[in-house]
Design a protein around this motif. Sequence first.
Motif, PDB file in Angstrom:
ATOM      1  N   GLN A   1      -0.190  11.095   3.228  1.00 25.75           N
ATOM      2  CA  GLN A   1      -1.435  11.855   3.222  1.00 25.75           C
ATOM      3  C   GLN A   1      -1.213  13.367   3.210  1.00 25.75           C
ATOM      4  O   GLN A   1      -1.872  14.099   2.466  1.00 25.75           O
ATOM      5  CB  GLN A   1      -2.292  11.459   4.423  1.00 25.75           C
TER       6      GLN A   1
ATOM      7  N   ASP B   1       0.826  -1.205   0.000  1.00 22.40           N
ATOM      8  CA  ASP B   1       0.000   0.000   0.000  1.00 22.40           C
ATOM      9  C   ASP B   1       0.862   1.257   0.000  1.00 22.40           C
ATOM     10  O   ASP B   1       0.542   2.241  -0.677  1.00 22.40           O
ATOM     11  CB  ASP B   1      -0.920   0.016   1.222  1.00 22.40           C
TER      12      ASP B   1
ATOM     13  N   LYS C   1      -7.293  13.442 -10.287  1.00 21.89           N
ATOM     14  CA  LYS C   1      -8.074  12.218 -10.436  1.00 21.89           C
ATOM     15  C   LYS C   1      -7.208  10.963 -10.357  1.00 21.89           C
ATOM     16  O   LYS C   1      -7.558   9.997  -9.660  1.00 21.89           O
ATOM     17  CB  LYS C   1      -8.814  12.251 -11.780  1.00 21.89           C
ATOM     18  N   ASP C   2      -6.095  10.954 -11.064  1.00 19.09           N
ATOM     19  CA  ASP C   2      -5.270   9.746 -11.149  1.00 19.09           C
ATOM     20  C   ASP C   2      -4.129   9.718 -10.139  1.00 19.09           C
ATOM     21  O   ASP C   2      -3.406   8.727 -10.065  1.00 19.09           O
ATOM     22  CB  ASP C   2      -4.685   9.620 -12.561  1.00 19.09           C
TER      23      ASP C   2
ATOM     24  N   THR D   1       2.402   1.722  -3.440  1.00 17.14           N
ATOM     25  CA  THR D   1       1.365   2.122  -4.395  1.00 17.14           C
ATOM     26  C   THR D   1       0.963   3.578  -4.189  1.00 17.14           C
ATOM     27  O   THR D   1       0.842   4.347  -5.148  1.00 17.14           O
ATOM     28  CB  THR D   1       0.127   1.222  -4.254  1.00 17.14           C
ATOM     29  N   ALA D   2       0.764   3.968  -2.929  1.00 13.66           N
ATOM     30  CA  ALA D   2       0.385   5.351  -2.646  1.00 13.66           C
ATOM     31  C   ALA D   2       1.468   6.323  -3.091  1.00 13.66           C
ATOM     32  O   ALA D   2       1.181   7.376  -3.671  1.00 13.66           O
ATOM     33  CB  ALA D   2       0.101   5.515  -1.153  1.00 13.66           C
TER      34      ALA D   2
ATOM     35  N   THR E   1      -8.241   9.346  -0.858  1.00 11.89           N
ATOM     36  CA  THR E   1      -9.464   8.567  -0.614  1.00 11.89           C
ATOM     37  C   THR E   1      -9.209   7.071  -0.419  1.00 11.89           C
ATOM     38  O   THR E   1      -9.894   6.434   0.386  1.00 11.89           O
ATOM     39  CB  THR E   1     -10.459   8.752  -1.776  1.00 11.89           C
ATOM     40  N   LEU E   2      -8.231   6.525  -1.135  1.00 12.04           N
ATOM     41  CA  LEU E   2      -8.032   5.074  -1.105  1.00 12.04           C
ATOM     42  C   LEU E   2      -6.940   4.611  -0.145  1.00 12.04           C
ATOM     43  O   LEU E   2      -6.912   3.441   0.237  1.00 12.04           O
ATOM     44  CB  LEU E   2      -7.700   4.562  -2.515  1.00 12.04           C
ATOM     45  N   TYR E   3      -6.052   5.528   0.238  1.00 17.23           N
ATOM     46  CA  TYR E   3      -4.901   5.116   1.057  1.00 17.23           C
ATOM     47  C   TYR E   3      -4.758   5.982   2.313  1.00 17.23           C
ATOM     48  O   TYR E   3      -3.674   6.408   2.672  1.00 17.23           O
ATOM     49  CB  TYR E   3      -3.614   5.144   0.216  1.00 17.23           C
ATOM     50  N   ARG E   4      -5.892   6.193   2.977  1.00 14.91           N
ATOM     51  CA  ARG E   4      -5.874   7.006   4.197  1.00 14.91           C
ATOM     52  C   ARG E   4      -5.020   6.378   5.296  1.00 14.91           C
ATOM     53  O   ARG E   4      -4.499   7.090   6.160  1.00 14.91           O
ATOM     54  CB  ARG E   4      -7.310   7.213   4.696  1.00 14.91           C
TER      55      ARG E   4
ATOM     56  N   ARG F   1      -6.740  10.019  -5.409  1.00 16.60           N
ATOM     57  CA  ARG F   1      -6.757   8.570  -5.187  1.00 16.60           C
ATOM     58  C   ARG F   1      -5.991   8.216  -3.921  1.00 16.60           C
ATOM     59  O   ARG F   1      -6.393   7.331  -3.162  1.00 16.60           O
ATOM     60  CB  ARG F   1      -6.153   7.843  -6.389  1.00 16.60           C
TER      61      ARG F   1
END
Length: 270
Positions: free
Chosen positions: A226, A184, A209-210, A187-188, A217-220, A214
Amino acid sequence: MTTNGILINPRRACLMALFLAAGAAQAVDVTGTLVTKDEKSFTGVIKWKGSSKAYVISANKVDVEFTPAQIKEMSIPEPAGLQEAVKAVQEGRPQQAIPVLERIAQDYAMLQWDEPATRALAEACLNSGDIPGALRACDKVIAAKPEAAYAGEMAPLYWQTLLKSGKTSKLDDLLEQAIKSGSDEATASALLMRGDILFAKGDFKAALKDGYLRVITLYRAVRTVQAEALFKAAKALDQMNQAPRAETMRKQLLADYKDSDWARQLKGGK
């Protein structure tokens, strides 16, 4: 920086440090503990044997050799001077940090602390305007440990260096590897870099967007990225003349990550 009364600029100091390292051998005995995958523990002087790509640990006058694949865990005390050198880089004093970081990167090659030292060394080179020097610093680690180019704490700085040097095709390949790694955090970090690439091209909508949104929202759960994502999302929204949304991002950054470097940059008006 001065040596025997001769003024040396930071960029030249970085180049000199890397040049001297090329032919140097590990100069100190590094003591630590290796734990193998079959749960056996060995404590003694550890060396990295580049010719056979293996670790040699010496204890009680006996040398034992292990490949990296056999090692589950490595525990080595932090080198003296590392924290101070990293702080010097963060505070804009790369000329003071470069010799210390280069020595640690050399002495601890493949011994746990080479990556954080090399990351700071590359940052010092970048801060000195020496992008080729930063690449050479990273490439020394990557030659022995290829996965460092797409996973781990050095990878994001290496990607920034590739972006600044215009090597975007190589960068794209590494980002794909980072995402495929299943980590993760990797990826983040890769998505953040994708946002940076698109932002540099002026495609602010795609950068959001990309990339940045992402991550937000997806990797909090990946808190290490962050604050950066929020800061950069606000910048992209500014470019799109969406001031209310940008302000929302900044408020979230200050509320949730007030002690981060990105919050400090925001408070400083950057």
